[in-house]
Design an enzyme around this catalytic site. Structure first.
Site, mmCIF file in Angstrom:
data_model
loop_
_atom_site.group_PDB
_atom_site.id
_atom_site.type_symbol
_atom_site.label_atom_id
_atom_site.label_comp_id
_atom_site.label_asym_id
_atom_site.label_seq_id
_atom_site.Cartn_x
_atom_site.Cartn_y
_atom_site.Cartn_z
ATOM 1 N N GLU A 30 -1.369 -4.240 -5.281
ATOM 2 C CA GLU A 30 -1.883 -2.875 -5.433
ATOM 3 C C GLU A 30 -2.091 -2.540 -6.909
ATOM 4 O OE1 GLU A 30 -0.425 -0.182 -1.784
ATOM 5 O OE2 GLU A 30 1.234 -1.178 -2.822
ATOM 6 N N GLU A 67 3.838 -5.675 3.486
ATOM 7 C CA GLU A 67 4.755 -4.570 3.792
ATOM 8 C C GLU A 67 5.011 -4.388 5.292
ATOM 9 O OE1 GLU A 67 2.927 -3.460 -0.209
ATOM 10 O OE2 GLU A 67 2.286 -4.441 1.636
#
Length: 479
Positions: free
Chosen positions: A105, A125
């Site tokens: 990210e 995640e």
């Protein structure tokens, strides 16, 4: 506290360098350091472009696990990434090793991404009951489209550099020897107009793809209907096609917090921590390394061990002598070939195993009915001897859980098979007995074996965790 993010200029290119071993995790010090270093780079009139890189064997491998379960400290990662993306100077990210979770990210928030060969990227995640909560569900679809973003985010799979380049996640692969050289070269090419930097968040929203959303939802409903976070991932990616980036980020945050509040998140993180070091014997002092092991008899495991021995410094032989330190014994009739001074390690299947204390062995290696996770039970060996064997197996790429006296796996296997309609409940009851008898070094080892070998639902964390939670809830509600 020593700074773990540094800024230095190389001619007209400023370099932001993360140095937070072992995996440059995104702890509070790194997040704060990134903003400080970014401010330095923006204030440096001599720097026309900026490079973000990391020292050591990897780029940012994700969140700092030491912060799991603690209240977040500002600056939060979404704020850091927003500042990176808004940087007025071209900002190049150099990836090597792995760029996972928040690490990817961060890279998506930079304006250009170059990777060294062998790099892998991903947003895993979902495996912890979460979704990418720092813009991953909004920026990745702008690069690869809804369908591919759903595939990567709901699976959490790692993507090799070549595939990442073909998909558009990264902009280039550079075989230069070091991340610094690759970053300086890419930044120079951007400044000279040979390569184009772009802000991912300013790209057009991806086209809506209801067919892809329906297909991925149907797949998840067939494969894992009980899970919470994969379906929230779908909702978050779907939100990337509606409205602005800011609106999509707001929706992503709502869904991320819903995942954080889910009991499944706590169960999956418990299972994650259970798998970190199950080969360690808590009571063991420093143990000598095993460098010469005999493999006696025939067993499929032996071929796997030979295939991994390569650079381990461990010599495997089928002819023990006075220098042999340990024998892995496949069958009882092969035991006579083991020298008296060697550690005797008997291989036994989890099914139908008898009492281990009655066996002529110092340790018993219990083989699972399926899967690769084995159990190393100390029946007569010292803690140091058990640790030496467990470390050797780990060096040979064999996953192992250590226990003592009797087999945790065999007991769980018997309980599950005896109550086929109530397998989970049977394993939960047995887990409490195993812990009470002191057969495990860590109760999480019981959970790990049940999840990885016997199919206990991972999102519940394991039978001992679940049984303990149930007992606690019953106690709280009892008059």
């Amino acid at each position: 506290m020593t700074a773990c993010v540094h800024y230095q200029r190389h001619d007209d290119i400023g370099v932001i360098r993360i140095d937070n071993p072992p995996v440059n995790a995104l702890g509070h010090a790194v997040r704060s350091g990134l903003l400080d270093a970014l401010d330095q780079g923006l204030a440096d009139d001599g720097a026309q472009a900026l490079v973000l890189m990391a020292d050591g064997r990897t780029f940012i491998a994700g969140a700092d696990i030491r912060e799991f379960g603690r209240p977040p400290q500002p600056p939060l990662l979404p704020e850091v990434i927003a500042r990176l993306e808004a940087c007025a100077k071209p900002l190049v990210a150099v990836l090597h090793g792995t760029a996972l979770g928040g690490g990817l990210e961060v890279a998506l928030g930079c304006h250009y991404r170059v990777a060294l060969p062998g790099t892998r990227v991903g947003l895993p995640e979902v495996k912890l009951g979460l979704l990418p909560g720092a813009g991953g569900t909004q920026r990745l679809p702008r690069l690869v489209g809804v369908d591919i973003a759903l595939d990567l985010i709901t699976s959490g799979r790692f993507v090799p550099a070549e595939e990442a380049l073909a998909l558009g996640i990264i902009d280039a692969i550079d075989a230069t020897d070091t991340p610094l050289d690759a970053g300086l070269g890419a930044a120079r090419a951007v400044l000279e107009g040979q390569r184009t930097a772009r802000r991912t968040g300013e790209l057009p929203a991806p086209a809506a793809d209801p067919e892809a959303i329906a297909r991925h939802r149907a797949r998840l409903e067939a494969e894992a209907p009980e899970l919470f976070s994969p379906f929230r991932c779908i909702e978050a990616v779907a939100a990337s096609t509606d409205g602005s980036l800011a609106e999509g980020l707001d929706r992503e945050r709502e869904l991320f917090l819903a995942c954080m509040d889910s009991p499944q998140r706590a169960g999956l993180i418990h299972a994650f921590f259970a798998a970190r070091a199950p080969h360690r014997v808590p009571e063991a002092d420093a143990s000598p390394a095993l460098t010469r092991i005999a493999l006696l008899g025939e067993h499929p495991l032996f071929e796997r061990l030979k295939g991994k021995a390569g650079r381990t410094g461990i010599e495997l032989t089928d002819r023990p002598d006075e220098s042999t330190q340990a024998c892995l014994i496949a069958t009882a009739d092969a035991a006579c070939d083991c020298p008296a001074a060697c550690l005797r390690i008997a291989l036994q299947p989890a099914e139908g195993i008898g009492r281990l204390g009655e066996m002529d062995a110092d340790l018993v290696l219990v083989m699972p009915p399926q899967g690769a996770l084995m159990e190393l039970v100390a029946t007569g060996a010292s803690a140091e001897q058990q640790q030496a064997v467990a470390s050797a197996l780990k060096a040979l790429k064999q996953a192992v859980v250590v226990s003592r006296c009797e087999s945790l796996l065999a007991a769980l296997h018997r309980a599950a098979n005896a109550a086929s309609d109530e397998r989970c409940a049977a394993m939960e009851a047995t887990s409490l007995l195993l812990a009470e008898q002191g057969l495990c070094y860590r109760t999480s080892d019981i959970d790990l074996l049940a999840v990885e070998v016997l199919g206990y639902p991972r999102h519940l964390g394991g039978p001992h965790r679940q049984a303990t939670l149930s007992a606690s809830a019953t106690s709280e509600t009892s008059p």
